[in-house]
Design an enzyme around this catalytic site. Structure first.
Site, PDB file in Angstrom:
ATOM      1  N   ASP A 472       0.895  -1.216   0.014  1.00 58.89           N
ATOM      2  CA  ASP A 472      -0.055  -0.008   0.139  1.00 58.89           C
ATOM      3  C   ASP A 472       0.747   1.180   0.024  1.00 58.89           C
ATOM      4  O   ASP A 472       1.905   1.285   0.313  1.00 58.89           O
ATOM      5  CB  ASP A 472      -0.850  -0.005   1.228  1.00 58.89           C
ATOM      6  N   ASP A 542     -10.698   1.794  -3.122  1.00 56.06           N
ATOM      7  CA  ASP A 542     -11.392   1.262  -1.566  1.00 56.06           C
ATOM      8  C   ASP A 542     -12.773   1.356  -1.867  1.00 56.06           C
ATOM      9  O   ASP A 542     -13.510   0.742  -0.947  1.00 56.06           O
ATOM     10  CB  ASP A 542     -10.998   2.415  -0.763  1.00 56.06           C
TER      11      ASP A 542
HETATM   12  C1  GLA Z   1      -5.734   2.169   2.310  1.00 59.76           C
HETATM   13  C2  GLA Z   1      -6.115   0.798   1.384  1.00 59.76           C
HETATM   14  C3  GLA Z   1      -7.230  -0.122   2.021  1.00 59.76           C
HETATM   15  C4  GLA Z   1      -6.694  -0.504   3.522  1.00 59.76           C
HETATM   16  C5  GLA Z   1      -6.078   0.686   4.294  1.00 59.76           C
HETATM   17  C6  GLA Z   1      -5.578   0.305   5.549  1.00 59.76           C
HETATM   18  O1  GLA Z   1      -6.638   3.030   2.495  1.00 59.76           O
HETATM   19  O2  GLA Z   1      -6.607   1.264   0.075  1.00 59.76           O
HETATM   20  O3  GLA Z   1      -7.539  -0.983   1.331  1.00 59.76           O
HETATM   21  O4  GLA Z   1      -5.409  -1.446   3.358  1.00 59.76           O
HETATM   22  O5  GLA Z   1      -5.194   1.598   3.617  1.00 59.76           O
HETATM   23  O6  GLA Z   1      -5.330   1.302   6.300  1.00 59.76           O
END
Ligand code: GLA
Length: 723
Positions: A472, A542
């Site tokens: 990420d 997301d």
């Molecule tokens: C980001 C990612 C999510 C999740 C969060 C965790 O927003 O896109 O899928 O992994 O971080 O903090």
């Protein structure tokens, strides 16, 4: 078959699909003649006449009007008064360059780009156009590769300082594409967090237009690509040109239309925060730009991009393998988990057929919310008292693979790492760092930081039985400064960061070839061809709301195939929109990607759990078609209430069709939807209804589909060719 025909001053690159023609003008200035459908030859007189305007006092040199001719790689400041693709500062402070072709070279295959992600493949030929500025000793090589199987050209540019003084590159775009008119619509993918890549289409108009990023990443807000479609171009018909950068950092994608309606498209490194000093003898290579052409609409353009991704970009064990159906605990628990809770979720997942359990954010340091611990990549024993290996062993014992989330490019000011190495963060000395999600970015331009990041992840991959990594990256650049770079190289930081990241990723994917990597950046903030070279799938957004995902996945498919898109079923009410959609709809939309669940299955009713079991069993049976078949968009959520698409296996014996309607309508007929990609002469039986149709009937008359009752209704059908 690709051939590169060099006939005196005319260079004609072509394969079975496209031609790309360059003409060397007097003095060796490379002029662009043509990019489009394959042609047998070209008479440059016509195209030069088109550009050669009556004498208007414009700058000319050796008989050609530099301000009008279509250049391959124009430089501003020596008679071409339009914006150029290249600018190099010299010892005396001037920046004009005069590049003339000194040699042409044809090679089989495609050379790798040092330190950069790039397309690859043997079924290719590459033209290298070696140019030189005799006054300042700058050498520039334009590289053009045609693969036999792609209607497109892969381009990049390399620089060499052949002088005995420093040369400072201030602009070095990867691509300049001149078009003899401006009768195009410009399409870009622009959005924001949770609504990435909305498809924006507007007519080209006089002046400068385009998108860019200065965020240190491709960004949630704009994608590093542009598409030019004739106004009449539809999904199935008409001309379209697409260009995408194989890169993941700051970029610019622009089209300039001048007063004569010529268009000049640029794609490359954003020079607002870029420059590069080349010492004598040093080289610099730009990222690669993938350019494709279609005379079969946007659908035809996407087919070319999808082929590039599948055959020439994605590498490793999972490039063509079934991707495991996963369950990710993020929306199930957020930061609030312990081993028992995780195992309970994993157990139910295993029971219904899930193949991979992924532990997301919150397992390290003291990370009970998003304000601390990035950089402290050791297990939080308050949550997992027996360590990560203990958890992964138990997950493995259930027959599941085990995956782990990292955000390795980041550092929380509240962390042990920051206490030890505050100078490892990108920062400007004396200025209070601006935080985003309470975190700062590590300075990956530094080798010590690169090595730390590698080891932080590698250690867990070596010791903890990790089969999958979600990589990420949740922060944009600000306070841009590196403690290690001298003052005159600070503007190199954004690109050096990317080179550092690529170095780390290259090491990791080579050292851990069994691990499946998924890229993520607050969702799809770094969904680009650069990351795809290292990680075969990207978390698309997301936003897991099925209706929003119809839009996001539809427009993402303009460039990226289903196997590149992570797509999951999540809980209702949806955590991003509050919307309640049927589990069937969530499954139907998610299955045209790397499928998974983003919820605690224990919260579902027995009936829903049965449906989940059914979804998984069905997807396992159709997985190779769903991931690696040919994807065709049928109905656009940007144009109406319905979204439809179909994925057809390469042998055209199997297809999966999806239709989702956003809002229910009363007293309306079943839509009749023309399918695509089937074999006209095969007969297909719809598994769910038992009805049979010929391929040509389905593609010309269409399939009428009855939707269930209610909003967000969806149907997914399996078509099998009769033996
Ligand atoms: C980001 C990612 C999510 C999740 C969060 C965790 O927003 O896109 O899928 O992994 O971080 O903090």
């Amino acid at each position: 078959m690709t051939e590169i025909i060099i006939n005196d001053k005319l260079l004609h690159l072509r394969n079975d699909h496209v031609s790309y023609v360059i003409c060397l003008l007097e003095g060796g200035i490379p002029a662009h003649m043509y990019f489009g459908k394959r042609i047998s030859g070209i008479n440059p007189a016509a195209i030069l006449r088109h550009y050669d305007l009556p004498a208007d006092g414009s700058f000319s040199m050796q008989g050609c009007s530099l301000d009008h001719v279509p250049h391959e790689y124009p430089a501003f400041g020596l008679g071409d008064l339009r914006e150029g693709a290249v600018s190099v500062r010299q010892q005396d402070g001037t920046r004009s360059v005069d590049l003339r072709v000194t040699a042409t070279e044809v090679i089989d295959g495609k050379p790798a780009l040092p330190g950069l992600p790039a397309t690859f493949g043997d079924n290719a030929k590459t033209l290298l156009l070696h140019m030189k500025d005799m006054l300042i000793g700058l050498e520039v090589t334009l590289s053009y590769t045609l693969f036999d199987d792609v209607a497109g050209v892969m381009r990049n540019v390399s620089f060499r300082n052949a002088s005995d003084a420093d040369l400072v590159i201030e602009r070095a775009y990867s691509l300049c594409l001149e078009l003899p008119d401006s009768r195009y619509d410009l399409i870009t993918l622009s959005g924001a967090w949770s609504r990435e890549r909305e498809m924006i289409r507007r007519p080209l108009t006089m002046g400068e237009q385009g998108v860019s990023s200065l965020k240190g990443a491709t960004s949630l807000h704009n994608s590093n690509m542009l598409f030019l479609a004739r106004p009449e171009t539809t999904e199935e018909q008409g001309e379209a040109i697409g260009a995408a950068l194989v890169y993941s950092g700051n970029f610019t994608a622009q089209v300039h239309v001048d007063s004569h309606r010529y268009s000049r498209a640029f794609l490359g490194l954003n020079d607002v925060d870029f420059q590069w000093t080349m010492k004598p003898g040093e080289t610099f290579t730009t990222p690669e730009a993938v350019t494709v052409y279609s005379d079969k609409g946007l659908g035809g353009m996407s087919a070319q991009f999808h082929r590039v991704c599948a055959e020439h970009l994605v590498r490793g064990k999972y490039a063509k393998a079934p991707r495991p159906i996963l369950l990710n605990n993020w929306e199930a628990t957020y930061f609030g988990f312990n081993e028992e809770k995780l195992l309970k979720i994993a157990r139910t997942a295993a029971d219904v057929g899930v193949e991979l359990f992924v532990l997301d954010d919150g397992w390290f340091g003291k990370r009970d919310n998003d304000t601390t611990s990035l950089g402290d990549w050791f297990v939080d024993t308050a949550k997992l008292p027996d360590g990560m290996k203990h958890l992964s062993d138990q997950v493995h014992a259930m027959g599941l693979k085990f995956g782990l989330w990292f955000e390795p490019e980041m550092i929380s000011p509240v962390s042990k790492l920051y206490e030890a190495h505050p100078d490892w963060a990108i920062h400007i000395p004396g200025r209070e760092p601006v935080q985003q999600r309470s975190q700062l970015t590590l300075d990956l331009s530094r080798e010590d930081v690169q090595d730390f990041v590698y080891e932080a992840v590698a250690q867990h991959l070596r010791e903890d039985g990790i089969d999958y990594v979600k990589w990420d990256m949740n922060r944009n650049f600000s306070n841009i400064g590196s403690a290690q770079l001298p003052a005159d190289r600070q503007k190199e930081l954004p690109h050096r960061y990317m080179l550092g990241l690529y170095r780390v990723l290259e090491r990791l994917v080579n050292d851990f070839p069994e691990v499946l990597f998924e890229s993520c950046s607050s969702g799809g903030g770094r969904f680009d061809m650069g990351m795809l070279h290292y990680m075969p799938q990207t978390w698309t957004s997301d936003n897991t709301d099925a209706l929003c995902r119809c839009q996001i996945q539809y427009s993402t498919s303009l460039v990226f195939p289903p196997f590149a898109m992570g797509s999951h079923v999540s809980a209702v009410p949806n955590h991003q929109t509050g919307r309640i959609t049927p589990i069937e709809t969530r499954g139907n939309v998610a299955m045209s990607g790397c499928f998974g669940y983003e919820l605690d299955l224990n919260t579902l009713s027995a009936e829903e759990l049965d449906k989940v079991r059914g979804q998984i069993a069905r997807i396992k049976g159709l997985r190779s078609t769903l991931l690696y078949g040919d994807f065709h968009r049928l109905l656009s959520p940007y144009e109406g209430n319905d979204t439809a698409w179909i994925t057809v296996s390469k042998d055209q014996n199997e297809a999966v069709f999806m239709l989702t309607r956003a809002l229910a309508k009363s007293f309306t007929y079943a839509p009749l939807i023309k399918l695509r990609g089937l074999a006209a002469d095969k007969t297909y039986t719809v598994a769910e209804t038992g009805e049979s149709y010929t391929g040509d009937e389905l593609m010309n008359l269409g399939l009428s589909v009855k939707l269930p009752w209610g909003d967000a209704a969806s149907v997914s059908l399996t078509l099998k060719a009769n033996a």
